[in-house]
Design a protein around this motif. Structure first.
Motif, PDB file in Angstrom:
ATOM      1  N   ILE A   1       0.715  -1.137   0.126  1.00  0.00           N
ATOM      2  CA  ILE A   1      -0.004  -0.033  -0.119  1.00  0.00           C
ATOM      3  C   ILE A   1       0.951   1.318  -0.192  1.00  0.00           C
ATOM      4  O   ILE A   1       1.845   1.237   0.759  1.00  0.00           O
ATOM      5  CB  ILE A   1      -0.864  -0.022   1.419  1.00  0.00           C
ATOM      6  CG1 ILE A   1      -1.812  -1.097   1.146  1.00  0.00           C
ATOM      7  CG2 ILE A   1      -1.656   1.292   1.283  1.00  0.00           C
ATOM      8  CD1 ILE A   1      -1.092  -2.215   1.917  1.00  0.00           C
ATOM      9  N   LEU A   2       0.600   2.259  -0.806  1.00  0.00           N
ATOM     10  CA  LEU A   2       1.458   3.274  -0.940  1.00  0.00           C
ATOM     11  C   LEU A   2       0.447   4.474  -0.867  1.00  0.00           C
ATOM     12  O   LEU A   2      -0.640   4.525  -1.637  1.00  0.00           O
ATOM     13  CB  LEU A   2       2.132   3.412  -2.175  1.00  0.00           C
ATOM     14  CG  LEU A   2       2.896   4.812  -2.861  1.00  0.00           C
ATOM     15  CD1 LEU A   2       4.048   5.162  -1.692  1.00  0.00           C
ATOM     16  CD2 LEU A   2       3.323   4.862  -4.078  1.00  0.00           C
ATOM     17  N   ILE A   3       0.726   5.447   0.305  1.00  0.00           N
ATOM     18  CA  ILE A   3      -0.217   6.595   0.632  1.00  0.00           C
ATOM     19  C   ILE A   3       0.610   7.900  -0.179  1.00  0.00           C
ATOM     20  O   ILE A   3       1.572   7.999   0.593  1.00  0.00           O
ATOM     21  CB  ILE A   3      -0.638   6.651   1.762  1.00  0.00           C
ATOM     22  CG1 ILE A   3      -1.156   5.336   2.406  1.00  0.00           C
ATOM     23  CG2 ILE A   3      -1.574   7.969   1.969  1.00  0.00           C
ATOM     24  CD1 ILE A   3      -2.566   5.106   1.803  1.00  0.00           C
ATOM     25  N   PRO A   4       0.197   8.424  -1.206  1.00  0.00           N
ATOM     26  CA  PRO A   4       1.083   9.473  -1.600  1.00  0.00           C
ATOM     27  C   PRO A   4       0.847  10.807  -0.939  1.00  0.00           C
ATOM     28  O   PRO A   4      -0.275  10.886  -0.270  1.00  0.00           O
ATOM     29  CB  PRO A   4       0.490   9.423  -3.132  1.00  0.00           C
ATOM     30  CG  PRO A   4      -0.656   9.148  -3.118  1.00  0.00           C
ATOM     31  CD  PRO A   4      -0.856   8.153  -2.232  1.00  0.00           C
ATOM     32  N   LYS A   5       1.640  11.536  -1.188  1.00  0.00           N
ATOM     33  CA  LYS A   5       1.279  13.012  -0.581  1.00  0.00           C
ATOM     34  C   LYS A   5       0.444  13.789  -1.566  1.00  0.00           C
ATOM     35  O   LYS A   5       0.518  13.394  -2.743  1.00  0.00           O
ATOM     36  CB  LYS A   5       2.697  13.789  -0.337  1.00  0.00           C
ATOM     37  CG  LYS A   5       3.570  13.113   0.781  1.00  0.00           C
ATOM     38  CD  LYS A   5       4.826  14.025   0.846  1.00  0.00           C
ATOM     39  CE  LYS A   5       5.824  13.534   1.943  1.00  0.00           C
ATOM     40  NZ  LYS A   5       6.904  14.243   2.366  1.00  0.00           N
ATOM     41  N   ARG A   6      -0.035  14.996  -1.046  1.00  0.00           N
ATOM     42  CA  ARG A   6      -0.980  15.423  -1.911  1.00  0.00           C
ATOM     43  C   ARG A   6      -0.233  16.036  -3.286  1.00  0.00           C
ATOM     44  O   ARG A   6       0.572  16.940  -2.981  1.00  0.00           O
ATOM     45  CB  ARG A   6      -1.702  16.769  -1.346  1.00  0.00           C
ATOM     46  CG  ARG A   6      -2.665  17.550  -2.010  1.00  0.00           C
ATOM     47  CD  ARG A   6      -3.322  18.335  -1.233  1.00  0.00           C
ATOM     48  NE  ARG A   6      -3.879  17.818   0.037  1.00  0.00           N
ATOM     49  CZ  ARG A   6      -5.170  17.268   0.087  1.00  0.00           C
ATOM     50  NH1 ARG A   6      -5.979  17.395  -0.923  1.00  0.00           N
ATOM     51  NH2 ARG A   6      -5.458  17.038   1.308  1.00  0.00           N
ATOM     52  N   PRO A   7      -0.484  15.752  -4.353  1.00  0.00           N
ATOM     53  CA  PRO A   7       0.220  16.056  -5.587  1.00  0.00           C
ATOM     54  C   PRO A   7      -0.431  17.627  -5.930  1.00  0.00           C
ATOM     55  O   PRO A   7      -1.496  17.838  -5.794  1.00  0.00           O
ATOM     56  CB  PRO A   7      -0.218  14.908  -6.451  1.00  0.00           C
ATOM     57  CG  PRO A   7      -1.742  14.540  -6.259  1.00  0.00           C
ATOM     58  CD  PRO A   7      -1.771  14.704  -4.872  1.00  0.00           C
TER      59      PRO A   7
END
Length: 967
Positions: free
Chosen positions: A852-858
Motif C-alpha cells: 500500500i502506497l499513500i502518496p502526498k498531496r500532488p
C-alpha cells in the motif's frame, strides 16, 4: 711443433668431428646469452670427459655484476677520504646564514661556496675541508655552524683492453677496484685469462689473480683501488686442465702462469674435493705431441703430472651398497633396512609396518641369482610371513614388495584386460608394468598367460579405467608375475576379478583359475556397510544376515527392503518386501534361501523415486523429466514393487511425499520417515484414507501405534493460523511506514491505524494497492492476448491475401511488448479513513504480500502516451484536457484521440471526450494521468484491429500505473 699447439689442434679436431662420447647438451646456466653458450674449450673437454664441464670462475661476471658494476654505493665516506676535482660536496649552514646546497670541486681544485671565499679542496681530506669551511663561515657570519658531507664521488677513467666483452675506456667511481673495472667492461670472456690480468700504472705493472678470490675467499690484489688513468689488460687464456667425475666442483681450470704441472691431489682440491670419501681411481687423459689422446692410471696422487690439455677423471673403487635389504610397496615406511637386523622375512616385516587394507595372500620377493647376477621375482604368501610359517632367510640386497587392495584391483582394470584380450600394443603413455605385460605376451604367444584361463576370462570381464599404481611403474615385472599366479573369483569377494595367490610353488602358477563356490550363498546389495556375497549357513535368517542391524548404514531407508529370490520350481523371480526397521528391532525376521539377493536403499534414493504429487504435476507441465538416478540402475521390477507399496503422506510434515512400506506399518514410524511433524501440525485431527476409499479421523497422540498399509494416504492437518504466513507493506504518507504482520480478515483501515494514521499532507484519494494475485492475473491476460495476436496474424497470412510487411512487423513487436510487460496488479480501493468509517463495506480485506502506497498531496497532472512531450503539468482548477494536452505539445500523428482516457488518482479510468462534435467538460483532479493511446490504424488490414486497440489501451494504462508508483 710449437709448444702449446697440440691442445689447440686437438680442440679444433674435436669441434669439427662433433661430440664423440656424449650427445647430451651442456646445461644452460643463468646469465647472458654469451655465458649460456658453451665455448670451444668447454665443448672439447666435455666430449672427452663424457659429461658437461664448464670453465671455472667466469660466472663472477654475470648480469648482476654488469648491472651493479662500479656504480654500487660505497657506503659511509670516512673523514680521511682525499678530495679531488669532480667530487661533489653538500654544504649545510645553520645560524645567521642558513642553506643546504651542493657544490662541485672545480678544475682548479677549489670549492666555491656562495658568499664565501674560495677554499682549496683538492688534495685535502674530508675532515680538513670541514675545518676550513667552518672557519670561513664563522669569519663571514658569526654564530653560524657549517657542515660538509660528500654528495657524489668523482669519476675516474680506466682503460680496459684485452679479452673482455666491452673493451675501452670505462668511467667508474673513484672507489672502484680492479674487479669493478672488469665488471664495467662486461667481464672477462671465456677466452681470456683470470690468472694473469695486468694492472699498469706509472710505468709499472702488477699481476692480478682472480682465482684466489673465488677459491679461498681471499681478495688478494683483486680489490686494489684504481686511479685515474690506470690501464687493465686481460691476456688470452693460458694453460688449462679439467677435472671430471664425482667431485664437488667439476670443471675446467686455468693453471697459474709459470707454475708448472700440478699433481692429482692439487687438482682434486682445486675441484673442491671428492663427493664420496674413500679410495678412488685416478685416470689421466693427456694429449700427445701429434694430437693423440693417451690414457694412464695415476698411482701417486702427489706426482706433478698434469699440464696443459690434461684431463683428470676420478672414479670411486666401489659404488654399491652393502648390508641392506629393502621393504617396498604398501607399507608405512618403505625403504632400506639393515640386513644384520632382518635376516629372515618375519624379521623384515611385521603387522605394524603395513598400511591399512593390505593384500595378504600374495607378495613378491626380489633376489639376485648368484650364478648370473640377474634379479628374480618370487611369490610370497604374506599371511604366512605374518603368522611365522614362512621364515625363509634373506640374502643381502633382497627386496620384499607388499601389495595393497588398489594394486590388486588394477589386475582387472580395462588396460590390463585389453592386453590379455590380444591388444599387444599398449598406449604410448602406458606405465612400465603394462609394457612389461605386453612384452611378455608377445614373447610367449603360446604361453600359459597368453592362451590360458586368464586370457579366456578377460574376454568376459569389464574393468575400470584406473591409473597405474606406482608399484607396477617402479617394478614392471611384478604385473605379469601377479597375473600368472592369479585366480578369477566371481563370488565371495566385493569386486569380481583376478586375485593373485602364492601357492608355494614358483612355476606352477594358480592351478584353480576360476573360483565360483557351489556352496549355498546369499548377497547383500545396496546401502549396507559391506556389500557382497556371503556363504549361507544353516539357519541363516534375514536378521542374522544384517548383523542385527549393525550392517545397515546410518541413512538407510527404514520401512522397505526387498529380498529377491529365484524360485527353482516355477523358474520365476519373487520379490519379498521386508522392513529393515522391524528386522533390526527383532520384531520381524525371515529365513533365507540359496541365491537370495537382499536389496537395501538409501533414504535419499527412495525420495528421488517417490516425489510428492505436486512435484510430479509440475514435472508433467514442464515436459518429460529425466528418471531418477536409482530408477536408472535398479531392476524395473524392483522399481515397480517400490511404487506399488507407497503410502502418500501429505500436510503438516517436514518432507511430504510417497513412502513405500513393506506391510502394515505403525503411523509413528511412517511420520518419522517423513521427517516428523512440522511446527504447525495438529496431531489431533489427522486424516487416514484407506486403499478401499474409507476415510477416518485419527488422534495421533492416542492412535500413534495404529498401522497403515500400501496404497493408503495420510494427511496431517495444520492448526488454524491467526497470522498470515507473509506480511504486508505500507509506505508513503503514514506516521510509521514499514512491514506489518496481519491476521486473517484484517482490513486496510486497521492497517492505517496501526501505522499511526495518515500525515497531514497525505492524499488518500491517490492510494495505490498492488496485489500479487492480481499481477499474475494481468500477466496471464497479456500472455493470452499475445498468443491470440500471433494466431490472428498467422491466419491472415494463411488466407493468401497480401499483408503489408510493416503491419506484420508491428504486430510481432506488439506481441513481444505484451510478453515483456510487467503489470503491477493494482487494485482500486478507498483509503480515506473517514470514508471507511462511514461505509465499512468499502474497507478492503488485505492479503499477504500486499503493498500500500499513500502518496502526498500532488500538485500536478501527468500527460503520457502519444504526445510530443510527456510531462507533469501544474494542476489548476478548471483546466480542461485540451489545456493539459497543449502544455505537452499536443498529440503525435500516431495518436488515437478518440480513445483518450483519464486515470484518476485512485486507479479508476474513464474516457475523455476530445472531439469537437462530442465536447464534454470533465473535472480533472490533481494526481490524475491523461493518457493518449496509439492509433491502431496500421493494423486495419488485420481482423484483430479492435483487439489491437484494446491491447494498446491496456499497455498505456500499465505504463501510467508504473509512473504513479515510481513518481
Amino acid at each position: 711443433m710449437v709448444p702449446g699447439m697440440a691442445p689447440v689442434l686437438w680442440a679444433c679436431a674435436v669441434l669439427a668431428a662433433g661430440p664423440t662420447r656424449t650427445d647430451q647438451p651442456l646445461p644452460q646456466s643463468p646469465g647472458s646469452a654469451a655465458n649460456s653458450i658453451a665455448s670451444p674449450l668447454e665443448a672439447a673437454f666435455s666430449a672427452r670427459a663424457g659429461e658437461s664441464l664448464r670453465q671455472f670462475g667466469y660466472d663472477l661476471f654475470g648480469p648482476a655484476a654488469d648491472a651493479a658494476g662500479a656504480d654500487a654505493a660505497p657506503g659511509a665516506i670516512q673523514g680521511d677520504y682525499v678530495l679531488n676535482t669532480g667530487d661533489a660536496v653538500l654544504v649545510t649552514l645553520r645560524g645567521q646564514k642558513s642553506f643546504s646546497k651542493r657544490f662541485t670541486i672545480d678544475r682548479n681544485g677549489q670549492l666555491v661556496v656562495d658568499d664565501l671565499r674560495p677554499l682549496t679542496a683538492a688534495g685535502l681530506t674530508l675532515d680538513a675541508l670541514r675545518r676550513d669551511l667552518a672557519a670561513a663561515a664563522a669569519a663571514t657570519w658569526p654564530s653560524t655552524d657549517a657542515f660538509a658531507s660528500l654528495a657524489e664521488v668523482r669519476r675516474i677513467g680506466v682503460l680496459v683492453t684485452g679479452v673482455v666483452r666491452r673493451p675501452g675506456r670505462q668511467e667508474i667511481s673513484a672507489f672502484a677496484t680492479v674487479l669493478d673495472a672488469l665488471s664495467a667492461a662486461g667481464g672477462v670472456e671465456r677466452g681470456g685469462s683470470l690468472r694473469a690480468v695486468r694492472l699498469m700504472r706509472a710505468g709499472g705493472s702488477v699481476a692480478i689473480d682472480l682465482y684466489a678470490l673465488q677459491i679461498a675467499g681471499a681478495s688478494g690484489n683483486a680489490d686494489m683501488p684504481l686511479r685515474d688513468g690506470d690501464r687493465l689488460f686481460v691476456p688470452p687464456l693460458g694453460a688449462t686442465v679439467a677435472v671430471a667425475g664425482p667431485v664437488k666442483r667439476p670443471g675446467i681450470y686455468e693453471l697459474p702462469p709459470g707454475g708448472g704441472p700440478l699433481s692429482a691431489a692439487e687438482l682434486r682440491d682445486l675441484a673442491g674435493g671428492s663427493l664420496r670419501p674413500g679410495q678412488g681411481r685416478l685416470l689421466r687423459f693427456g694429449i700427445g705431441p701429434t694430437g693423440e689422446e693417451t690414457t694412464e692410471e695415476v698411482a701417486d696422487a702427489e706426482a706433478k703430472r698434469f699440464a696443459d690439455g690434461d684431463l683428470l677423471l676420478l672414479a670411486p673403487q666401489r659404488e654399491d651398497r652393502r648390508g641392506e635389504v629393502r621393504l617396498e610397496g604398501h607399507v608405512l615406511r618403505p625403504g632400506p633396512r639393515a640386513w644384520s637386523r632382518a635376516k629372515t622375512l618375519p624379521g623384515l616385516l611385521s603387522r605394524t609396518d603395513l598400511r591399512p587394507d593390505p593384500y595378504l595372500p600374495f607378495a613378491a620377493l626380489e633376489s639376485t641369482i648368484s650364478a648370473t647376477g640377474a634379479r628374480e621375482l618370487r611369490p610370497v604368501a604374506l599371511s604366512a610371513v605374518l603368522n611365522g610359517r614362512d621364515r625363509r632367510d634373506l640374502a643381502e640386497g633382497d627386496t620384499l614388495y607388499v601389495l595393497g587392495s588398489a594394486d590388486v584391483d588394477f589386475l582387472t582394470s580395462e588396460p590390463v584386460l585389453a592386453i590379455l584380450r590380444g591388444d599387444r600394443q599398449p598406449p604410448q603413455d602406458a606405465c612400465p608394468g603394462l609394457v612389461a605385460l605386453a612384452r611378455t605376451l608377445a614373447a610367449e604367444p603360446a604361453g600359459p598367460l597368453a592362451t590360458g584361463p586368464q586370457a579366456r576370462a578377460a574376454a568376459t570381464l569389464t574393468g575400470a579405467r584406473t591409473p597405474c599404481p606406482p608399484l607396477f611403474a617402479a617394478v614392471p615385472d611384478l604385473l605379469p608375475l601377479a597375473l600368472r599366479h592369479s585366480v578369477l573369483r566371481l563370488t565371495g569377494v566385493p569386486r569380481p576379478g583376478f586375485y593373485p595367490v602364492a601357492d608355494g610353488t614358483e612355476s606352477a602358477g594358480a592351478r584353480e583359475t576360476i573360483v565360483e563356490s557351489q556352496a549355498p550363498q546369499y548377497e547383500l546389495i545396496g546401502h549396507v556397510r559391506h556389500p557382497g556375497t556371503r556363504r549361507l549357513g544353516a539357519g541363516t535368517t534375514l536378521r542374522k544376515a544384517l548383523g542385527d542391524g549393525k550392517l545397515l548404514r546410518r541413512d538407510v531407508y527404514p520401512l522397505l527392503g526387498i529380498v529377491e529370490r529365484y524360485d527353482r520350481r516355477t523358474l520365476t523371480r519373487l520379490y519379498l518386501p521386508f522392513s529393515p526397521q522391524e528386522v533390526a528391532a527383532g520384531r520381524a525376521d525371515r529365513g533365507l534361501a540359496d541365491g537370495d539377493r537382499i536389496h537395501l536403499f538409501a533414504a535419499d534414493d527412495i525420495r528421488s523415486l517417490e516425489k510428492p504429487a505436486e512435484a510430479a504435476t509440475d514435472d508433467k507441465a514442464d515436459g518429460d523429466s529425466e528418471p531418477a538416478m536409482l530408477a536408472a540402475v535398479l531392476d524395473p521390477a524392483i522399481v515397480a514393487v517400490i511404487g506399488e507399496r507407497t503410502v502418500q503422506v501429505r500436510g503438516a510434515v517436514r518432507d511430504p511425499g510417497g513412502y513405500p512400506v513393506a506391510d502394515r506399518t505403525p503411523l509413528e514410524s511412517l511420520i518419522a520417515a517423513a521427517g516428523g511433524l512440522s511446527a504447525d501440525a495438529d496431531p489431533t485431527v489427522a486424516e487416514l484414507t484407506a486403499v478401499n476409499g474409507t476415510r477416518s479421523s485419527i488422534d495421533l497422540s492416542r492412535d500413534g501405534s495404529r498401522s497403515v498399509g500400501p496404497g493408503d494416504a495420510l494427511r496431517i492437518n495444520p492448526r488454524p493460523q491467526a497470522l498470515e504466513s507473509r506480511a504486508v507493506a505500507i509506505e508513503g504518507a503514514v506516521r510509521r511506514p514499514g512491514r506489518y504482520d496481519i491476521g486473517r480478515g484484517e482490513t486496510l483501515s486497521s492497517l492505517i491505524a496501526r501505522a499511526g494514521g495518515l500525515l497531514d499532507d497525505a492524499y488518500p484519494a491517490g492510494a495505490v494497492l498492488t496485489r500479487e494475485s492480481e499481477r499474475r492475473r494481468e500477466k496471464e491476460q497479456f500472455q493470452r492476448q499475445a498468443r491470440e495476436l500471433e494466431r490472428t496474424l498467422a491466419l491472415e497470412m494463411e488466407k493468401g491475401e497480401p499483408v503489408k510487411a510493416e503491419n506484420v512487423a508491428l504486430a510481432r513487436q506488439l506481441a513481444a511488448q505484451l510478453r515483456g510487460a510487467e503489470p503491477l496488479g493494482r487494485v482500486v480501493v478507498e483509503a480515506d479513513p473517514a470514508v471507511l468509517r462511514g461505509r465499512p463495506e468499502l474497507d478492503p480485506l488485505l492479503e499477504p504480500d500486499d503493498r500500500i502506497l499513500i502518496p502526498k498531496r500532488p500538485l500536478t497532472v501527468a500527460v503520457s502516451g502519444e504526445v510530443l512531450h510527456p510531462t507533469a503539468a501544474q494542476f489548476v482548477s478548471g483546466k480542461t484536457a485540451e489545456d493539459y494536452l497543449g502544455e505537452a505539445g499536443g498529440t503525435t500523428r500516431d495518436a488515437d484521440t478518440g480513445r483518450s482516457f483519464l486515470v484518476l488518482p485512485d486507479g479508476r479510468a474513464r474516457p475523455l471526450a476530445l472531439s469537437s462534435w462530442n465536447h464534454r467538460v470533465d473535472t480533472i483532479p490533481p494526481g490524475s494521468i491523461l493518457v493518449v493511446p496509439r492509433d491502431p490504424r496500421p493494423f486495419d488490414g488485420l481482423d484483430a484491429t479492435k483487439a489491437v486497440g484494446n491491447i494498446l489501451s491496456q499497455l498505456a494504462i500499465t505504463a501510467a500505473s508504473i509512473s504513479v508508483i515510481t513518481r
